[in-house]
Enzyme design. Sequence first.
Site, PDB file in Angstrom:
ATOM      1  N   GLU A  26       0.824  -1.203   0.000  1.00  0.00           N
ATOM      2  CA  GLU A  26       0.000   0.000   0.000  1.00  0.00           C
ATOM      3  C   GLU A  26       0.862   1.258   0.000  1.00  0.00           C
ATOM      4  O   GLU A  26       2.099   1.189   0.039  1.00  0.00           O
ATOM      5  CB  GLU A  26      -0.941  -0.004   1.206  1.00  0.00           C
ATOM      6  CG  GLU A  26      -0.238  -0.019   2.549  1.00  0.00           C
ATOM      7  CD  GLU A  26      -1.211  -0.260   3.703  1.00  0.00           C
ATOM      8  OE1 GLU A  26      -2.231  -0.937   3.499  1.00  0.00           O
ATOM      9  OE2 GLU A  26      -0.920   0.218   4.820  1.00  0.00           O
TER      10      GLU A  26
ATOM     11  N   HIS B 166       3.911  -1.086  10.246  1.00  0.00           N
ATOM     12  CA  HIS B 166       3.434   0.277  10.045  1.00  0.00           C
ATOM     13  C   HIS B 166       2.177   0.551  10.851  1.00  0.00           C
ATOM     14  O   HIS B 166       1.461  -0.373  11.251  1.00  0.00           O
ATOM     15  CB  HIS B 166       3.156   0.537   8.563  1.00  0.00           C
ATOM     16  CG  HIS B 166       2.043  -0.325   8.032  1.00  0.00           C
ATOM     17  ND1 HIS B 166       2.237  -1.630   7.640  1.00  0.00           N
ATOM     18  CD2 HIS B 166       0.719  -0.075   7.857  1.00  0.00           C
ATOM     19  CE1 HIS B 166       1.098  -2.142   7.236  1.00  0.00           C
ATOM     20  NE2 HIS B 166       0.158  -1.217   7.354  1.00  0.00           N
TER      21      HIS B 166
ATOM     22  N   ARG C 211      -2.315  -8.061  12.773  1.00  0.00           N
ATOM     23  CA  ARG C 211      -2.229  -7.091  13.856  1.00  0.00           C
ATOM     24  C   ARG C 211      -1.144  -7.540  14.822  1.00  0.00           C
ATOM     25  O   ARG C 211      -1.246  -8.589  15.448  1.00  0.00           O
ATOM     26  CB  ARG C 211      -3.591  -6.973  14.544  1.00  0.00           C
ATOM     27  CG  ARG C 211      -3.715  -5.804  15.505  1.00  0.00           C
ATOM     28  CD  ARG C 211      -5.111  -5.730  16.115  1.00  0.00           C
ATOM     29  NE  ARG C 211      -6.122  -5.421  15.111  1.00  0.00           N
ATOM     30  CZ  ARG C 211      -7.183  -6.189  14.865  1.00  0.00           C
ATOM     31  NH1 ARG C 211      -7.364  -7.311  15.515  1.00  0.00           N
ATOM     32  NH2 ARG C 211      -8.058  -5.828  13.948  1.00  0.00           N
TER      33      ARG C 211
END
Length: 320
Positions: A113, A170, A190
């Site tokens: 991304e 991130h 996560r």
Amino acid sequence: MEAIFLEPYFRTKLWGGRKLETLFNYQIPDGKVGEAWIISGYRDDASHVINGKFKGMSLRDLYQKHPELFANPEEQEFPLLVKYLDANDNLSVQVHPDDEYAAIHENDSGKTESWYVLQADPGSYLIYGHHAKSRQELADMIHEGRWDDLLRKVPVKKGDFFYVPAGTIHALTKGIVVIETQQSSDVTYRLYDYDRVDKATGQKRELHTQKSIDVTTVPHKNPQLDIRKEKCGDATITMLLNKPVSPHFYLAKIDLDGEVKFTMNWPYQLFSVISGSGKLCLPDKEYDLKLGDNFILPAGSYDFTFSGKISMITSAPIKE
């Protein structure tokens, strides 16, 4: 020849807020809205067409039933996903798998991304990368909860750009709004969630510790970006991503004060209006453009013109 305008799909999030309403004049649901999926063909979370003969169709269905609009692609799923994110609180610290790992473990594509920062409160920072020198050190620091030693904090301001390849630890933090362009995937591991409890469930959110360790790039490497600006008509084009840095998508920002003419050079092209207003002129159609509009220009050999005082983020898929 028609532009394909799309209606956003909104998601409430533990860390969300209300800025997507105030910044883009969107009619968002009640509650903490963290994400607007503004150009999405992803499964049940797809955007829907709001104009023309395909009005009411999901982008996913349009892509699969009318491949001629997208240069008859080989892949069955729309490959890109564009979002607005409103971080009213810290997001969990995450890492995403690459295509190979995601195909084996998640039956999905990987997730690389990028973020273009639209707003950042004074003192804002991102979590971007880590300080571990080996995978064993990474695992040890994670299991020991040494988050301040592990995580890299990077100051951020409006106009900054970050490329986040799969394998990069991130997180956005409180006070940041971004437009995110990514592979069409919702696979997120996560790693750390500040020990928060979800009020809806009364439980801490699930962590994916071992998968996070498996997919994280060690040691962390900052991508070597080649950001360039060029003039085209009355526009300044900021080239943010292209090959070889990005194997999945091209990305640029267009800042226009006047008029600019382009020739379609991609199989199709995605646009999101992030400020201002203007017009789009196709060979036989004209559209008014305003803040918050999102649209796709389909495949074909044609010229198109933008006019006005307007800024847009544009992207297109790259075939390897």
